[in-house]
Design an enzyme around this catalytic site. Structure first.
Site, PDB file in Angstrom:
ATOM      1  CG  HIS A 186      -2.862  17.982  14.498  1.00 45.14           C
ATOM      2  ND1 HIS A 186      -3.259  19.049  15.276  1.00 45.14           N
ATOM      3  CD2 HIS A 186      -1.517  18.131  14.316  1.00 45.14           C
ATOM      4  CE1 HIS A 186      -2.205  19.799  15.559  1.00 45.14           C
ATOM      5  NE2 HIS A 186      -1.137  19.271  14.986  1.00 45.14           N
ATOM      6  CG  HIS A 246      -6.611  14.479  19.517  1.00 44.59           C
ATOM      7  ND1 HIS A 246      -7.806  15.125  19.740  1.00 44.59           N
ATOM      8  CD2 HIS A 246      -5.823  15.371  18.861  1.00 44.59           C
ATOM      9  CE1 HIS A 246      -7.746  16.354  19.239  1.00 44.59           C
ATOM     10  NE2 HIS A 246      -6.555  16.527  18.708  1.00 44.59           N
TER      11      HIS A 246
END
Length: 266
Positions: free
Chosen positions: A151, A207
Site C-alpha cells: 500500500h 504492517h
C-alpha cells in the site's frame, strides 16, 4: 503521429504489459516462511481487522487513476499537448510497474509476518506447538508478506509521481515559479494522501512501521527515477515540458538553421 514515434510507443506499451505480467505472477508466489522466535511473539499478536480503512482495490484505483486524472487536467487547463500526455502516462505506468515487481520481490524473500499474523494463523487464539497454523491458508500466506508495505510503495509510486508532475507543471522550483506558496501547496497534496494511505496500514494492524517507511522510500524512488527519465529537473526553466518536446523543438531549430538563406536574429 510519426511512424517512428508510434512504433516506439508500441514497444514501450509492450514492455509495460510484460512488467505488469511479472507483477501478477509474483502476486501468486509463496513467501519465505521465517521462523518466529518466542521472544518476538508479541509483535504479531494484534487483532485481525476484516474491513481495511483503505482496501487494496481502492488503493490501486487511487494510485493508478490519480496520475492519469492529473495528466488529463493538465491537457485541459495548462494546454499540455499529446506528447506530454503520452510521456507522462509512460512515466507513471513504468513507475507503478517497476515498484510492484521490486516490492513483491522483497516481500517474497524477507517473509516477515504481519502484526496480526498469530490471529491469521490461529483464529481461535489457541496456539499449537510448533506454530502449525489452523487458519485459512490464503490468509496465512498473505500474513507472511509484511515487509515492505505494498500500500505504501504503490501510493508513493503513483501519488509521488503526481506530486512531481504537478511541481513541474506549476514550475514550483524553477526561476519563474518560486515565491508562490499556492503552487507548492498544490503539489504537496498528493504526498499528503500517500502518507495517509501508508499510515492507515499501521492502524489496520497490517504492517509494522518499518514496512511503511521502507515502502514509501521504494515508491518515491521509482516515482523520481521514472519521472526524470521523461522530464527535466524541477529547477530548470522548461521543467514543465518532457524531453521529447525539447528534442522536437531542437530538431526544428536545427532544420531552420540549415535552410539556405536563413539568418539568425540576435
Amino acid at each position: 503521429m510519426d511512424k517512428r514515434i508510434l512504433e516506439g510507443f508500441a514497444a514501450e506499451f509492450i514492455i509495460r504489459l510484460l512488467l505488469f505480467g511479472i507483477f501478477l505472477i509474483s502476486e501468486t508466489m509463496h513467501p519465505f516462511e521465517r521462523v518466529i522466535q518466542p521472544e518476538e511473539m508479541w509483535l504479531y499478536r494484534n487483532p485481525y481487522v476484516v474491513s481495511d480503512r483503505i482496501p487494496t482495490n481502492s488503493m490501486f484505483l487511487i494510485s493508478f487513476l490519480t496520475p492519469l486524472s492529473v495528466v488529463a487536467l493538465a491537457r485541459l487547463f495548462w494546454k499540455a499537448d499529446g506528447t506530454d500526455s503520452r510521456e507522462a502516462g509512460l512515466a507513471a505506468s513504468l513507475s507503478l510497474a517497476l515498484n510492484g515487481i521490486f516490492t513483491n520481490t522483497v516481500k517474497l524473500i524477507v517473509g516477515r509476518p504481519r502484526p496480526d499474523f498469530l490471529f491469521r494463523c490461529f483464529p481461535d487464539g489457541q496456539e499449537s506447538p510448533g506454530l502449525h497454523c489452523t487458519g485459512d491458508p490464503e490468509l496465512v500466506i498473505e500474513g507472511r508478506k509484511s515487509f515492505p508495505s505494498g500500500h505504501s510503495s504503490f501510493a508513493f509510486a503513483g501519488l509521488g509521481f503526481t506530486a512531481l508532475y504537478l511541481a513541474g507543471k506549476l514550475r514550483c522550483f524553477s526561476p519563474c515559479g518560486r515565491g508562490h506558496s499556492w503552487r507548492l501547496c498544490a503539489s504537496l497534496i498528493p504526498l499528503l494522501c500517500a502518507i495517509a494511505i501508508a499510515l492507515s496500514r499501521t492502524c489496520d494492524y497490517k504492517h509494522h512501521w518499518q514496512d511503511v517507511v521502507v515502502g514509501a522510500f521504494i515508491g518515491l524512488f521509482f516515482a523520481f527515477l521514472c519521472y526524470r527519465q521523461y522530464y527535466p529537473s524541477l529547477v530548470e526553466r522548461d521543467c514543465h515540458q518532457p524531453y521529447r518536446n525539447k528534442g522536437r523543438m531542437s530538431g526544428a531549430q536545427e532544420r531552420k538553421l540549415s535552410t539556405p538563406g536563413y539568418s539568425l536574429d540576435v
